[in-house]
Design an enzyme around this catalytic site. Structure first.
Site, short mmCIF file in Angstrom:
data_model
loop_
_atom_site.label_atom_id
_atom_site.label_comp_id
_atom_site.label_asym_id
_atom_site.label_seq_id
_atom_site.Cartn_x
_atom_site.Cartn_y
_atom_site.Cartn_z
N ILE A 79 16.67 8.71 46.28
CA ILE A 79 16.78 9.99 45.57
C ILE A 79 16.74 9.73 44.06
O ILE A 79 16.12 10.47 43.30
CB ILE A 79 18.11 10.73 45.89
CG1 ILE A 79 18.46 10.67 47.39
CG2 ILE A 79 18.10 12.15 45.36
CD1 ILE A 79 17.61 11.44 48.29
N ASP A 121 26.85 -3.30 38.29
CA ASP A 121 27.70 -2.56 39.21
C ASP A 121 28.45 -1.47 38.47
O ASP A 121 28.88 -1.68 37.34
CB ASP A 121 28.70 -3.60 39.74
CG ASP A 121 29.20 -3.22 41.09
OD1 ASP A 121 30.05 -2.33 41.15
OD2 ASP A 121 28.71 -3.81 42.08
N LYS A 154 25.52 4.29 51.64
CA LYS A 154 25.28 5.59 52.31
C LYS A 154 24.92 5.51 53.78
O LYS A 154 24.41 6.48 54.34
CB LYS A 154 24.17 6.33 51.56
CG LYS A 154 22.87 5.54 51.52
CD LYS A 154 21.73 6.36 50.99
CE LYS A 154 20.44 5.56 51.14
NZ LYS A 154 19.26 6.24 50.65
N SER A 164 27.62 14.78 50.18
CA SER A 164 26.85 14.77 51.43
C SER A 164 27.40 15.77 52.43
O SER A 164 28.61 16.04 52.47
CB SER A 164 26.95 13.37 52.05
OG SER A 164 26.47 13.37 53.38
N TYR A 194 32.01 6.74 55.39
CA TYR A 194 31.06 7.21 54.38
C TYR A 194 31.39 8.66 53.98
O TYR A 194 31.56 8.98 52.79
CB TYR A 194 29.62 7.12 54.92
CG TYR A 194 28.64 7.90 54.10
CD1 TYR A 194 28.29 7.47 52.83
CD2 TYR A 194 28.07 9.08 54.59
CE1 TYR A 194 27.40 8.21 52.06
CE2 TYR A 194 27.18 9.82 53.82
CZ TYR A 194 26.85 9.38 52.56
OH TYR A 194 25.98 10.12 51.80
N LYS A 251 32.85 10.36 50.35
CA LYS A 251 32.18 11.45 49.62
C LYS A 251 33.16 12.61 49.39
O LYS A 251 33.18 13.22 48.31
CB LYS A 251 30.94 11.91 50.39
CG LYS A 251 29.80 10.91 50.32
CD LYS A 251 29.22 10.87 48.92
CE LYS A 251 28.48 9.61 48.59
NZ LYS A 251 28.04 9.54 47.19
N ARG A 274 23.49 9.85 70.55
CA ARG A 274 24.01 8.80 69.68
C ARG A 274 25.46 9.14 69.35
O ARG A 274 25.74 10.27 68.93
CB ARG A 274 23.16 8.75 68.41
CG ARG A 274 23.48 7.62 67.47
CD ARG A 274 22.46 7.53 66.34
NE ARG A 274 22.41 8.72 65.50
CZ ARG A 274 21.67 8.84 64.40
NH1 ARG A 274 20.90 7.83 64.02
NH2 ARG A 274 21.67 9.94 63.68
C1 UD1 Z 1 23.73 11.51 58.94
C2 UD1 Z 1 24.62 12.11 57.88
C3 UD1 Z 1 23.98 12.04 56.52
C4 UD1 Z 1 23.60 10.64 56.22
C5 UD1 Z 1 22.71 10.12 57.33
C6 UD1 Z 1 22.45 8.65 57.05
C7 UD1 Z 1 26.08 13.83 58.76
C8 UD1 Z 1 26.23 15.32 58.97
N1 UD1 Z 1 24.91 13.47 58.18
O1 UD1 Z 1 22.57 12.31 59.08
O2 UD1 Z 1 24.87 12.48 55.52
O3 UD1 Z 1 22.92 10.58 54.99
O4 UD1 Z 1 23.37 10.23 58.58
O5 UD1 Z 1 22.10 7.95 58.18
O6 UD1 Z 1 26.95 13.05 59.01
N2 UD1 Z 1 17.52 10.90 65.73
C9 UD1 Z 1 16.86 10.47 66.85
N3 UD1 Z 1 16.35 9.20 66.84
C10 UD1 Z 1 16.47 8.36 65.77
C11 UD1 Z 1 17.13 8.82 64.61
C12 UD1 Z 1 17.66 10.10 64.62
O7 UD1 Z 1 16.73 11.19 67.84
O8 UD1 Z 1 15.99 7.21 65.84
C13 UD1 Z 1 18.07 12.28 65.71
C14 UD1 Z 1 19.57 12.33 65.55
O9 UD1 Z 1 20.21 12.27 66.79
C15 UD1 Z 1 19.74 13.69 64.84
C16 UD1 Z 1 18.48 13.82 64.00
O10 UD1 Z 1 17.54 12.92 64.56
O11 UD1 Z 1 19.74 14.73 65.78
C17 UD1 Z 1 18.68 13.43 62.54
O12 UD1 Z 1 19.30 12.16 62.49
P1 UD1 Z 1 19.36 11.30 61.14
O13 UD1 Z 1 18.03 11.38 60.45
O14 UD1 Z 1 19.89 9.97 61.47
O15 UD1 Z 1 20.39 12.08 60.19
P2 UD1 Z 1 21.89 12.60 60.49
O16 UD1 Z 1 22.52 11.83 61.57
O17 UD1 Z 1 21.83 14.07 60.61
#
Ligand code: UD1
Length: 369
Positions: free
Chosen positions: A14, A60, A84, A124, A150, A154, A294
């Site tokens: 970002i 740092d 993060k 976040s 994490y 925040k 997950r």
């Molecule tokens: C979470 C955090 C966010 C953080 C991020 C970093 C929360 C609300 N959000 O985001 O602040 O910056 O993690 O990792 O806590 N998915 C799959 N397969 C994958 C990866 C993801 O199916 O290989 C799905 C997940 O189950 C979810 C969606 O994609 O439904 C988004 O996942 P992801 O991109 O990892 O972000 P968050 O978990 O929402």
């Protein structure tokens, strides 16, 4: 004379987009980054794209002496430097406490000593955790229930700013990011692949790499297609939100206190919708398998972005297709992100007073402040 800004974490995903946009907007920009996850190469590219330089301090945020030099003459801080990774924070919580909280405490103290009292803070949606009604868009007054270190750091960072605003009449804005996606339209600045655990980079890697497949985590959620719903926001829009927040801070001579804003689009997209967008952008179906949920995932996390629109006049403009298309341009052009990077001679760019290291790999050499 344009305002002078310090961006911590300015070489990150970002941060680099933000430094780019601040330079384009005419601000003077100082960057502090330890290059632990950010890349010097990102800043080289920002400088090349904008034709302008930021002043770069490698180090740092817990280094008070470095901060006091970096803060000289600064009007406002945009604080993005933090660890993060949600999963990593569960394994090494103390590292997150030290960097995200200890480092931030040092930054606030150094700002106080330097007489800087305006700050935009990168928070976040992880501060919300699971909400009682997961289908409802989340507004800023929703209870905070972080479910990992994490998210906890925040939320605590926001609390520190609440107290600085109260005790020292600072003006602070916390931006609660939802799910940032996408890259600069040039395809030259984007999300480094190292450790990128989020959905879109993983889906695009699954297309690019022969041996990779995406796992769809959970197909039995109480959502229309059974997969998780998220609020994805283009990194270009997210960066614009920082400029809107900064403009508000710089425009107001008296303290604005501490304000908190969600930064999302308010539009939910399921994992399957994201995969369909990836297919539209690339012409290739994402190789994927259905997998169990997950641990720690919520069914739905979507912002109510009303406050940001109402109070700062900001609205996200870019949709899912634009996010994924730009992420694909970046990913295709930079399959290993900014690295691995071979050592090479210094770039012939004028580097300002603080300079980048001579090679794009973090080193202990180089003319750095
Ligand atoms: C979470 C955090 C966010 C953080 C991020 C970093 C929360 C609300 N959000 O985001 O602040 O910056 O993690 O990792 O806590 N998915 C799959 N397969 C994958 C990866 C993801 O199916 O290989 C799905 C997940 O189950 C979810 C969606 O994609 O439904 C988004 O996942 P992801 O991109 O990892 O972000 P968050 O978990 O929402």
């Amino acid at each position: 004379m344009s305002a002078k800004l310090l961006v911590t974490g300015g070489a990150g995903y970002i941060g680099a987009q933000l430094v780019h946009d601040l330079l384009v907007a005419g601000y003077q920009v100082v960057v502090v980054d330890d290059f632990s996850t950010g890349h010097p190469e990102a800043l080289y590219r920002v400088h090349a794209l904008t034709g302008r330089q930021s002043e770069v301090f490698r180090g740092d945020i817990s280094d008070g002496r470095l901060l006091s030099r970096a803060l000289a003459g600064v009007d406002a801080v945009l604080h993005l430097a933090a660890y993060k990774m949600v999963g990593e924070s569960m394994v090494e919580p103390e590292r997150y406490f030290r960097n995200n909280l200890g480092g931030m405490a040092q930054l606030l103290e150094s700002m106080h000593v330097a007489g800087v009292s305006r700050i935009v803070y990168s928070s976040s949606a992880a501060v919300y955790g699971s909400q009682a009604d997961p289908q409802r868009p989340i507004d800023e007054d929703a209870p905070l229930r972080p479910e990992n270190p994490y998210g906890f750091t925040k939320a605590q960072g926001e609390q520190m700013l609440e107290w600085m605003a109260w005790c020292r009449q600072w003006s602070a804005i916390s931006l609660r990011y939802f799910n940032p996606v996408g890259a600069h339209p040039s395809g030259r600045i984007g999300q480094p692949q190292d450790g990128a655990a989020s959905l879109v980079p993983r889906a695009l890697q699954a297309i690019l790499k022969e041996d990779a497949r995406l796992q769809v985590f959970g197909t039995d959620y109480a959502t229309p297609d059974g997969t998780g719903l998220r609020d994805y926001i283009h990194v270009v829009d997210l960066s614009r939100a920082h400029l809107a927040a900064l403009g508000a801070l710089l425009d107001t001579p008296v303290s604005r206190g501490h304000q908190i804003f969600n930064v999302g689009t308010g539009r939910p997209h399921s994992v399957r919708e994201v995969l369909a967008a990836c297919q539209r952008a690339t012409g290739i179906r994402v190789p994927c398998d259905e997998a169990p949920r997950r641990p720690g995932d919520v069914a739905c996390a979507v912002a109510d972005p009303t406050r940001l629109r109402r109070e700062l006049g900001f609205e996200a403009t870019l949709g899912l297709d634009a996010m994924v298309t730009s992420a694909w341009e970046w990913c295709r052009g930079n399959p290993t992100g900014y690295g691995p990077i071979e050592p090479r001679a210094p770039r012939p760019l004028p580097l300002g007073r603080g300079s980048l290291p001579p090679s794009a790999a973090p080193t202990t050499q180089g003319r750095i402040k």
